[in-house]
Scaffold this motif. Structure first.
Motif, PDB file in Angstrom:
ATOM      1  N   VAL A  67       0.839  -1.202   0.000  1.00 47.57           N
ATOM      2  CA  VAL A  67       0.000   0.000   0.000  1.00 47.57           C
ATOM      3  C   VAL A  67       0.872   1.250   0.000  1.00 47.57           C
ATOM      4  O   VAL A  67       0.602   2.210  -0.731  1.00 47.57           O
ATOM      5  CB  VAL A  67      -0.951  -0.021   1.220  1.00 47.57           C
ATOM      6  N   HIS A  68       1.943   1.223   0.789  1.00 44.35           N
ATOM      7  CA  HIS A  68       2.837   2.383   0.824  1.00 44.35           C
ATOM      8  C   HIS A  68       3.485   2.622  -0.525  1.00 44.35           C
ATOM      9  O   HIS A  68       3.614   3.764  -0.966  1.00 44.35           O
ATOM     10  CB  HIS A  68       3.924   2.178   1.897  1.00 44.35           C
ATOM     11  N   TRP A  69       3.882   1.517  -1.185  1.00 42.22           N
ATOM     12  CA  TRP A  69       4.496   1.654  -2.509  1.00 42.22           C
ATOM     13  C   TRP A  69       3.509   2.296  -3.486  1.00 42.22           C
ATOM     14  O   TRP A  69       3.861   3.206  -4.238  1.00 42.22           O
ATOM     15  CB  TRP A  69       4.934   0.284  -3.021  1.00 42.22           C
ATOM     16  N   LEU A  70       2.247   1.786  -3.440  1.00 44.45           N
ATOM     17  CA  LEU A  70       1.233   2.349  -4.339  1.00 44.45           C
ATOM     18  C   LEU A  70       1.050   3.829  -4.094  1.00 44.45           C
ATOM     19  O   LEU A  70       0.987   4.636  -5.025  1.00 44.45           O
ATOM     20  CB  LEU A  70      -0.094   1.647  -4.104  1.00 44.45           C
ATOM     21  N   ARG A  71       0.967   4.186  -2.785  1.00 42.92           N
ATOM     22  CA  ARG A  71       0.688   5.575  -2.444  1.00 42.92           C
ATOM     23  C   ARG A  71       1.858   6.461  -2.846  1.00 42.92           C
ATOM     24  O   ARG A  71       1.664   7.495  -3.489  1.00 42.92           O
ATOM     25  CB  ARG A  71       0.435   5.669  -0.933  1.00 42.92           C
ATOM     26  N   ASP A  72       3.079   6.040  -2.493  1.00 39.63           N
ATOM     27  CA  ASP A  72       4.222   6.926  -2.704  1.00 39.63           C
ATOM     28  C   ASP A  72       4.707   6.924  -4.140  1.00 39.63           C
ATOM     29  O   ASP A  72       5.046   7.962  -4.692  1.00 39.63           O
ATOM     30  CB  ASP A  72       5.378   6.513  -1.773  1.00 39.63           C
ATOM     31  N   GLU A  73       4.763   5.723  -4.743  1.00 47.39           N
ATOM     32  CA  GLU A  73       5.405   5.618  -6.064  1.00 47.39           C
ATOM     33  C   GLU A  73       4.436   5.840  -7.206  1.00 47.39           C
ATOM     34  O   GLU A  73       4.850   6.184  -8.306  1.00 47.39           O
ATOM     35  CB  GLU A  73       6.064   4.236  -6.213  1.00 47.39           C
TER      36      GLU A  73
END
Lengths: 77, 296
Positions: free
Chosen positions: B107-113
């Motif tokens: 989820v963090h990857w989706l949000r940030d990247e």
């Protein structure tokens, strides 16, 4: 007469699928070649180039699938 | 460690449990008549398989606006799976255990990247929940289709079309809310255009506006359908070779080869499944961002 129409629909569907896949093959080959070039010149950017290359390849694949879907429509619709 | 194993076991049990409704009703309402394969036409080996890719209605009666298809059932199942998987994470974001660590990182990857990188952190904050949900929704629908006896919701234009319409509404609605009606439609045209070209360019840009959601629809639908068609074709080829060889003992050989090919296609599919969910979300983010902030 009807069989002629059916036959031409099948030939058209085959052409649509085949030609669009030829185009996609050229496109993805080009992407692969350029990505290889880019990685060879700048190995530290390999991860970025690989990620972008996969995304571009998927986009081109989508374009090829449009052609195939049109072919399937010509065959069954 | 034991919690993680239990978690995975529950997930597998849930997905396997969904096989029951799929098997309970005969596909298309009528059962296939059982005939020896030597009496069947070659085309039938494939068409009998391809029929399973069409959505069929679960409720009886005429087709109306509210007819319940198996595709709808599987969307609800996917929602249930997502709720089960993400609920502990939503309640306590710092929960331990490796499945939650993987999901949190994802989820963090989706949000940030994906979202923040394109839209910027300030504006992306409002859109991130939707796009994260969209990604996992599409991904889970695609993944369930890889399990035998399950239905791929995304292999129909209706489901992908509905998802694309949501993106389209976000594009146009967001653009109009952000810039105002006049400014939004004015910025569809490139600036500094000669007056003679304006009608032509307006037509082209208007078509381009509608092509975007259609392209999203067809891309996801065709990718999912193509993988399944390939797998079904390889399975149908087992029977073609069996018929050619008069159902002799030799027909084991091509059967093994085609089964290995079908498994190989399935492995490729499992990569395509993640890639297409990512592409759909990535392009949606790009389109929404483009219409919120037009290039000058």
């Amino acid at each position: 007469m009807l069989s002629m129409i059916l036959a031409s629909a099948q030939i058209g569907a085959g052409l649509a699928a085949g030609l669009s896949v030829i185009g996609a093959g050229i496109g993805i080959g080009w992407i692969g070649g350029s990505a290889g070039n880019g990685i060879a010149r700048q190995p530290e950017a390999a991860d970025t180039i690989r990620g972008a290359g996969i995304v571009f390849a998927a986009l081109i694949e989508g374009a090829a699938l449009f052609g195939i879907v049109i072919g399937v429509l010509a065959l069954f619709a | 460690m034991r919690k993680a194993t239990l978690f995975l076991a529950c997930l597998v049990a849930l997905i396997c449990g969904t096989a029951l409704p799929a098997q309970g009703h005969g596909h298309d309402g009528h059962a296939h008549e059982v005939r020896p394969i030597t009496e069947m036409e070659t085309g039938e080996f494939f068409t009998n398989n391809f029929v399973h890719l069409m959505p069929h209605q679960l409720s009886e009666g005429e087709v109306t606006f509210l007819t319940f298809y198996d595709v709808n059932l599987y969307q609800l199942i996917v929602l249930a799976i997502l709720c089960l998987v993400f609920l502990p994470l939503a309640v306590n974001p710092n929960i331990g255990g490796w499945p939650y660590r993987v999901l949190r990182g994802w989820v963090h990857w989706l949000r940030d990247e994906v979202v923040y990188k394109t839209m910027g952190e300030e504006e992306g904050r409002r859109f991130a929940p939707f796009f994260v949900f969209l990604f996992f929704f599409i991904l889970t629908m695609n993944m369930i289709g890889l399990v035998p006896h399950q239905v791929t919701s995304t292999a129909t234009t209706m489901v992908t079309g509905a998802l694309a319409v949501i993106t389209f509404v976000m594009m146009v609605g967001g653009g109009i809310l952000k810039q105002g009606v006049g400014s939004y439609f004015k910025h569809l045209l490139p600036s500094g255009l000669p007056a003679a070209l304006i009608p032509l360019m307006a037509l082209i840009e208007l078509i381009g506006l509608f092509v975007k959601p259609i392209a999203l629809t067809i891309r996801l639908f065709a990718n999912m359908l193509a993988g399944h068609l390939l797998i079904y074709s390889f399975i149908g080829m087992i029977f073609v070779f069996a018929k050619l060889l008069d159902v002799s003992a030799m027909s084991w050989l091509p059967a093994i080869v085609t089964t290995v090919m079908a498994v190989f296609i399935n492995i490729i599919e499992s990569f395509v499944v993640v890639l297409q969910a990512y592409i759909f979300v990535f392009l949606s983010v790009m389109f929404v961002q483009e219409s919120l902030h037009p290039a000058h």
